[in-house]
Structures are given as structure tokens and as C-alpha cells.
Design a protein around this motif. Structure first.
Motif, PDB file in Angstrom:
ATOM      1  N   UNK A 155       0.668  14.209  35.117  1.00 46.53           N
ATOM      2  CA  UNK A 155       1.793  14.802  34.383  1.00 46.53           C
ATOM      3  C   UNK A 155       3.053  13.961  34.537  1.00 46.53           C
ATOM      4  N   UNK A 156       3.320  13.479  35.770  1.00 49.90           N
ATOM      5  CA  UNK A 156       4.477  12.605  36.005  1.00 49.90           C
ATOM      6  C   UNK A 156       4.433  11.374  35.111  1.00 49.90           C
ATOM      7  N   UNK A 157       3.223  10.839  34.934  1.00 49.09           N
ATOM      8  CA  UNK A 157       3.037   9.626  34.144  1.00 49.09           C
ATOM      9  C   UNK A 157       2.929   9.906  32.643  1.00 49.09           C
ATOM     10  N   UNK A 158       2.772  11.172  32.275  1.00 50.45           N
ATOM     11  CA  UNK A 158       2.615  11.520  30.867  1.00 50.45           C
ATOM     12  C   UNK A 158       1.245  11.189  30.299  1.00 50.45           C
ATOM     13  N   UNK A 159       0.231  11.154  31.157  1.00 50.74           N
ATOM     14  CA  UNK A 159      -1.129  10.822  30.731  1.00 50.74           C
ATOM     15  C   UNK A 159      -1.860  12.108  30.343  1.00 50.74           C
ATOM     16  N   UNK A 160      -2.417  12.194  29.138  1.00 52.85           N
ATOM     17  CA  UNK A 160      -3.210  13.373  28.762  1.00 52.85           C
ATOM     18  C   UNK A 160      -4.377  13.551  29.730  1.00 52.85           C
ATOM     19  N   UNK A 161      -4.638  14.800  30.105  1.00 53.58           N
ATOM     20  CA  UNK A 161      -5.666  15.040  31.117  1.00 53.58           C
ATOM     21  C   UNK A 161      -6.450  16.309  30.843  1.00 53.58           C
ATOM     22  N   UNK A 162      -7.688  16.282  31.318  1.00 60.08           N
ATOM     23  CA  UNK A 162      -8.578  17.434  31.215  1.00 60.08           C
ATOM     24  C   UNK A 162      -9.321  17.567  32.536  1.00 60.08           C
ATOM     25  N   UNK A 163      -9.564  18.794  32.957  1.00 62.15           N
ATOM     26  CA  UNK A 163     -10.315  19.057  34.174  1.00 62.15           C
ATOM     27  C   UNK A 163     -11.487  19.966  33.823  1.00 62.15           C
ATOM     28  N   UNK A 202      -3.080  20.414  34.354  1.00 55.99           N
ATOM     29  CA  UNK A 202      -3.805  19.621  33.372  1.00 55.99           C
ATOM     30  C   UNK A 202      -3.499  20.131  31.961  1.00 55.99           C
ATOM     31  N   UNK A 203      -3.581  19.229  31.002  1.00 56.31           N
ATOM     32  CA  UNK A 203      -3.344  19.606  29.606  1.00 56.31           C
ATOM     33  C   UNK A 203      -4.444  20.508  29.080  1.00 56.31           C
ATOM     34  N   UNK A 204      -5.661  20.318  29.590  1.00 60.02           N
ATOM     35  CA  UNK A 204      -6.798  21.095  29.094  1.00 60.02           C
ATOM     36  C   UNK A 204      -7.780  21.378  30.222  1.00 60.02           C
ATOM     37  N   UNK A 205      -8.534  22.458  30.049  1.00 57.09           N
ATOM     38  CA  UNK A 205      -9.580  22.836  30.986  1.00 57.09           C
ATOM     39  C   UNK A 205     -10.882  22.952  30.188  1.00 57.09           C
ATOM     40  N   UNK A 206     -11.919  22.258  30.651  1.00 55.13           N
ATOM     41  CA  UNK A 206     -13.238  22.323  30.004  1.00 55.13           C
ATOM     42  C   UNK A 206     -14.126  23.258  30.810  1.00 55.13           C
ATOM     43  N   UNK A 224     -17.133  16.376  22.685  1.00 57.03           N
ATOM     44  CA  UNK A 224     -16.696  15.892  21.366  1.00 57.03           C
ATOM     45  C   UNK A 224     -15.341  16.464  20.930  1.00 57.03           C
ATOM     46  N   UNK A 225     -15.104  17.735  21.175  1.00 62.69           N
ATOM     47  CA  UNK A 225     -13.820  18.340  20.800  1.00 62.69           C
ATOM     48  C   UNK A 225     -12.680  17.806  21.651  1.00 62.69           C
ATOM     49  N   UNK A 226     -12.935  17.622  22.936  1.00 63.75           N
ATOM     50  CA  UNK A 226     -11.912  17.080  23.831  1.00 63.75           C
ATOM     51  C   UNK A 226     -11.509  15.679  23.375  1.00 63.75           C
ATOM     52  N   UNK A 227     -12.478  14.828  23.090  1.00 60.71           N
ATOM     53  CA  UNK A 227     -12.197  13.452  22.659  1.00 60.71           C
ATOM     54  C   UNK A 227     -11.462  13.454  21.327  1.00 60.71           C
ATOM     55  N   UNK A 228     -11.926  14.244  20.369  1.00 62.79           N
ATOM     56  CA  UNK A 228     -11.262  14.313  19.060  1.00 62.79           C
ATOM     57  C   UNK A 228      -9.811  14.748  19.196  1.00 62.79           C
ATOM     58  N   UNK A 229      -9.566  15.780  20.000  1.00 63.00           N
ATOM     59  CA  UNK A 229      -8.195  16.275  20.171  1.00 63.00           C
ATOM     60  C   UNK A 229      -7.329  15.267  20.932  1.00 63.00           C
ATOM     61  N   UNK A 230      -7.903  14.566  21.900  1.00 64.52           N
ATOM     62  CA  UNK A 230      -7.136  13.540  22.623  1.00 64.52           C
ATOM     63  C   UNK A 230      -6.749  12.409  21.676  1.00 64.52           C
ATOM     64  N   UNK A 231      -7.646  12.043  20.783  1.00 69.21           N
ATOM     65  CA  UNK A 231      -7.352  10.971  19.816  1.00 69.21           C
ATOM     66  C   UNK A 231      -6.190  11.336  18.904  1.00 69.21           C
ATOM     67  N   UNK A 232      -6.125  12.599  18.501  1.00 69.60           N
ATOM     68  CA  UNK A 232      -5.077  13.012  17.554  1.00 69.60           C
ATOM     69  C   UNK A 232      -3.822  13.528  18.258  1.00 69.60           C
ATOM     70  N   UNK A 233      -3.807  13.490  19.593  1.00 74.54           N
ATOM     71  CA  UNK A 233      -2.624  13.908  20.333  1.00 74.54           C
ATOM     72  C   UNK A 233      -2.417  15.404  20.396  1.00 74.54           C
ATOM     73  N   UNK A 265      -2.754   3.293  35.912  1.00 77.34           N
ATOM     74  CA  UNK A 265      -3.171   4.685  35.693  1.00 77.34           C
ATOM     75  C   UNK A 265      -2.485   5.281  34.470  1.00 77.34           C
ATOM     76  N   UNK A 266      -1.230   4.932  34.263  1.00 79.20           N
ATOM     77  CA  UNK A 266      -0.477   5.464  33.136  1.00 79.20           C
ATOM     78  C   UNK A 266      -0.878   4.886  31.791  1.00 79.20           C
ATOM     79  N   UNK A 267      -1.742   3.885  31.790  1.00 85.97           N
ATOM     80  CA  UNK A 267      -2.152   3.242  30.539  1.00 85.97           C
ATOM     81  C   UNK A 267      -3.387   3.868  29.903  1.00 85.97           C
TER      82      UNK A 267
END
Length: 158
Positions: free
Chosen positions: A90-98, A118-122, A131-140, A62-64
Motif C-alpha cells: 500500500x505504501x508503494x501503491x502496488x495493486x495487491x491481492x491475498x 490488500x486491494x482484493x481478497x480471493x 482470470x477475473x483478478x488478472x483482468x481487473x488488475x490490467x484495467x486498474x 517491488x514497487x515496479x
């Protein structure tokens, strides 16, 4: 990029552990997650998980994942389980969106609660915000709220 898409159970893990009988969404598997997977860019490896079928928090690796998206598809009971999943991510440090339709049911209540886990809410149509969520996840730089009031034109729906 590896993305996991999750539909949470309508009951919290606590209820399952105590053997509470509760109508769960496991009796229905909707098309929301396959639609989201179809919207992903071609270079994104997407995995779908239905939490009612097996505990998502126990998925090996899951953390990968580079991003985990949780979609509350129509039952406000999913919000409680989503917070449990979000806490684990959050414990695992995995970026997340709900996101999901439930965000529109009671925005004033659900969004502030879920923003803590969650890091982000859609909010709104996935076709417009993904598209914006994916772009922002790619760039951290994933974070905050994504979305608006626009309805996706049918040409954007696979």
C-alpha cells in the motif's frame, strides 16, 4: 504485465528481528506458487518469492510490479506476516491481492483483517478466480472479493 507471487513467512518480521525461535514454513516449499504461475496467461511475466527465504518487503523493484499476489497456504500465522507485506505494498501503491487455503479456515476473522491491507481478497479455487483478478488488475479496477464456492474442474488445472 509483471506479477509477483509471494508465500509469506509464518512469523511476523518483529519476531525475526527479536531472534524468536519459531518453526517457519521455510522447511517446506509447496507447489502452490508454481501452480499459480502456471495458471497465468502467457503474456504475464511471473516471479515467485518465498518470504521465509528472504524479506519480500526488501525486494529491489517491488514497487515496479503491476500486481502482487500473496498466498497464505496453510498456516494461520501467515496472516500476520501477510498484513505486514500488504501494508508495504500500500505504501508503494502496488495493486495487491491475498488468498489461499487459510481464507477458508476462518473467513469471518481473516477476510475483514486482510481486506484492510490488500486491494482484493480471493476466496476459493485459484483456477476459478484468477482470470477475473488478472483482468481487473490490467484495467486498474482491482478490488473487493473474488471467488465463490465452485470447485475447479480438473480440465482447468495444469
Amino acid at each position: 504485465m509483471r506479477v509477483l507471487l509471494v508465500e509469506p513467512s509464518v512469523q511476523p518480521k518483529m519476531a525475526v528481528e527479536r531472534d524468536f525461535e519459531y518453526l517457519d514454513s521455510s522447511s517446506r516449499i509447496g507447489l502452490c506458487l508454481p501452480l499459480l504461475a502456471a495458471l497465468m496467461p502467457a503474456d504475464v511475466e511471473t516471479t515467485i518469492a518465498f518470504d521465509p527465504r528472504s524479506d519480500v518487503c526488501d525486494i529491489e523493484g517491488l514497487g515496479d510490479f503491476d500486481l502482487v499476489g500473496v498466498s497464505c497456504t496453510g498456516h494461520s500465522g501467515q496472516v500476520v506476516r501477510a498484513t505486514e507485506i500488504g501494508a508495504r505494498l500500500k505504501e508503494l501503491g502496488v495493486p495487491s491481492v491475498v488468498g489461499g487455503p487459510v481464507m477458508r479456515q476462518d473467513e469471518d476473522s481473516f477476510i475483514p483483517i486482510l481486506s484492510k491491507y490488500f486491494d482484493a481478497v480471493a476466496i476459493g479455487e485459484a483456477e476459478m478466480v484468477l482470470p477475473s483478478v488478472i483482468d481487473d488488475a490490467r484495467c486498474g479496477c482491482l478490488g473487493g472479493q473474488y471467488g465463490g464456492q465452485a470447485v475447479a474442474p480438473s480440465r482447468h488445472v495444469p
